[in-house]
Design an enzyme around this catalytic site. Sequence first.
Site, PDB file in Angstrom:
ATOM      1  N   HIS A 211       0.572  -1.501   0.296  1.00 56.30           N
ATOM      2  CA  HIS A 211       0.104  -0.157   0.000  1.00 56.30           C
ATOM      3  C   HIS A 211       0.956   1.378  -0.123  1.00 56.30           C
ATOM      4  O   HIS A 211       2.442   1.252  -0.676  1.00 56.30           O
ATOM      5  CB  HIS A 211      -0.450  -0.195   1.025  1.00 56.30           C
ATOM      6  CG  HIS A 211      -1.712  -1.601   1.318  1.00 56.30           C
ATOM      7  ND1 HIS A 211      -2.534  -2.057   0.459  1.00 56.30           N
ATOM      8  CD2 HIS A 211      -1.588  -2.194   2.251  1.00 56.30           C
ATOM      9  CE1 HIS A 211      -3.022  -2.687   0.815  1.00 56.30           C
ATOM     10  NE2 HIS A 211      -2.531  -3.351   1.545  1.00 56.30           N
TER      11      HIS A 211
ATOM     12  N   GLU B 241       2.319 -11.835   5.664  1.00 61.46           N
ATOM     13  CA  GLU B 241       1.202 -11.212   6.576  1.00 61.46           C
ATOM     14  C   GLU B 241       1.499 -11.295   8.163  1.00 61.46           C
ATOM     15  O   GLU B 241       1.448 -12.137   8.633  1.00 61.46           O
ATOM     16  CB  GLU B 241      -0.608 -11.365   6.692  1.00 61.46           C
ATOM     17  CG  GLU B 241      -0.066 -11.426   4.953  1.00 61.46           C
ATOM     18  CD  GLU B 241      -1.454 -10.089   4.493  1.00 61.46           C
ATOM     19  OE1 GLU B 241      -1.699  -8.586   5.834  1.00 61.46           O
ATOM     20  OE2 GLU B 241      -1.952  -9.664   3.142  1.00 61.46           O
TER      21      GLU B 241
ATOM     22  N   HIS C 193       2.883  -7.189   4.417  1.00 62.23           N
ATOM     23  CA  HIS C 193       1.876  -6.942   4.845  1.00 62.23           C
ATOM     24  C   HIS C 193       1.298  -6.913   5.998  1.00 62.23           C
ATOM     25  O   HIS C 193       1.972  -7.174   6.909  1.00 62.23           O
ATOM     26  CB  HIS C 193       0.681  -6.862   3.661  1.00 62.23           C
ATOM     27  CG  HIS C 193       0.604  -6.996   2.654  1.00 62.23           C
ATOM     28  ND1 HIS C 193       0.116  -5.992   1.869  1.00 62.23           N
ATOM     29  CD2 HIS C 193       1.155  -7.401   1.599  1.00 62.23           C
ATOM     30  CE1 HIS C 193       0.170  -5.501   0.942  1.00 62.23           C
ATOM     31  NE2 HIS C 193       1.275  -6.591   0.343  1.00 62.23           N
TER      32      HIS C 193
ATOM     33  N   GLU D  63      -1.383  -0.006   8.298  1.00 63.53           N
ATOM     34  CA  GLU D  63      -0.781  -0.455   7.416  1.00 63.53           C
ATOM     35  C   GLU D  63       0.406   0.181   6.731  1.00 63.53           C
ATOM     36  O   GLU D  63       1.578  -0.560   6.789  1.00 63.53           O
ATOM     37  CB  GLU D  63      -2.145  -1.773   6.709  1.00 63.53           C
ATOM     38  CG  GLU D  63      -1.041  -2.602   6.264  1.00 63.53           C
ATOM     39  CD  GLU D  63      -1.796  -3.777   5.117  1.00 63.53           C
ATOM     40  OE1 GLU D  63      -1.262  -4.327   5.002  1.00 63.53           O
ATOM     41  OE2 GLU D  63      -3.032  -3.360   5.420  1.00 63.53           O
TER      42      GLU D  63
END
Length: 306
Positions: free
Chosen positions: A96, A270, A188, A133
Amino acid sequence: MSYTAPESEPPQPRPSRSPLRRPLTVALAALVPGALLGWGVYAAVGDDGGGGRADRASTASASSAPAAGRGAAAPDEDAKDAAPLKGKVVVIDPGHNPENFRHPDEINRQVDIGTHHKECDTTGTATDAGYPEADFTLDVAHRLRDLLAERGATVKLTQDGDRAYGPCVDERARIGNQAHADAAVSIHADGSAAGNRGFHVILPGAVHRGAADTRAIVAPSARLGARIADRFAERTGSAPANYLGDGTGLVTRTDLGGLNLSTVPKVFLECGNMRDAADEALLTSGAWRQKAAQGISEGIVSFLRG
């Protein structure tokens, strides 16, 4: 991402005969057993390691070698790790972008990921307290970059907070491809339901459609993912996700453009669930993020050393 490693003293000259020779001999004879006993105790407890070795292979090697007392010329673990990464290229993809939310039209633009079209990027998730995040991924990426660079790797980030938004998922894959990366990792944090805890590594599935062909990278990516999962758990103390992956910490997906369009070994990590209070406490800790970066780095090192 919303889920969606006693030099013996030289011989001493024979002392000249002296009236003191016999008393000295007796004294030395009394001292030597005590000295040997002291050395034996020191060799047994003098080097307790002060913590585990980062690389299990190094641990095994160290355990089979003679113990070294503190201050002895023991091999430097970082120095041993540096040489194998010289000439290696690692691409880190911080998931992101902190500014994505300001550019909804741009990040919602559809791009081709081989299996279908998907939005360019998303804003990512956040903790209940508002820690994004995108901030988390960039912080871990910086820590990871420093660790890998110390070991001699050439490190490239897909973005460094220096873009208005994105890049789009297809460009993220392209950056790794054009760098001819030996390994690429997308960082992430998940946005699942409270109570869902732990980390998981996403591996590319076999895709051969349109612009996507992952067949050559499926096997090496699986090895990369397994090494990262192992070292990440070891360093952070985190367990594999309790809500997917059947407790292995490994999940295969074919719907992520960053993996589908990659031609180099690549995985997504993650690191935890930002919407779970217990995981949130970890993800928002700088000390824990350093451990996370160390675990990822050690997994990459292990993979690149083959």
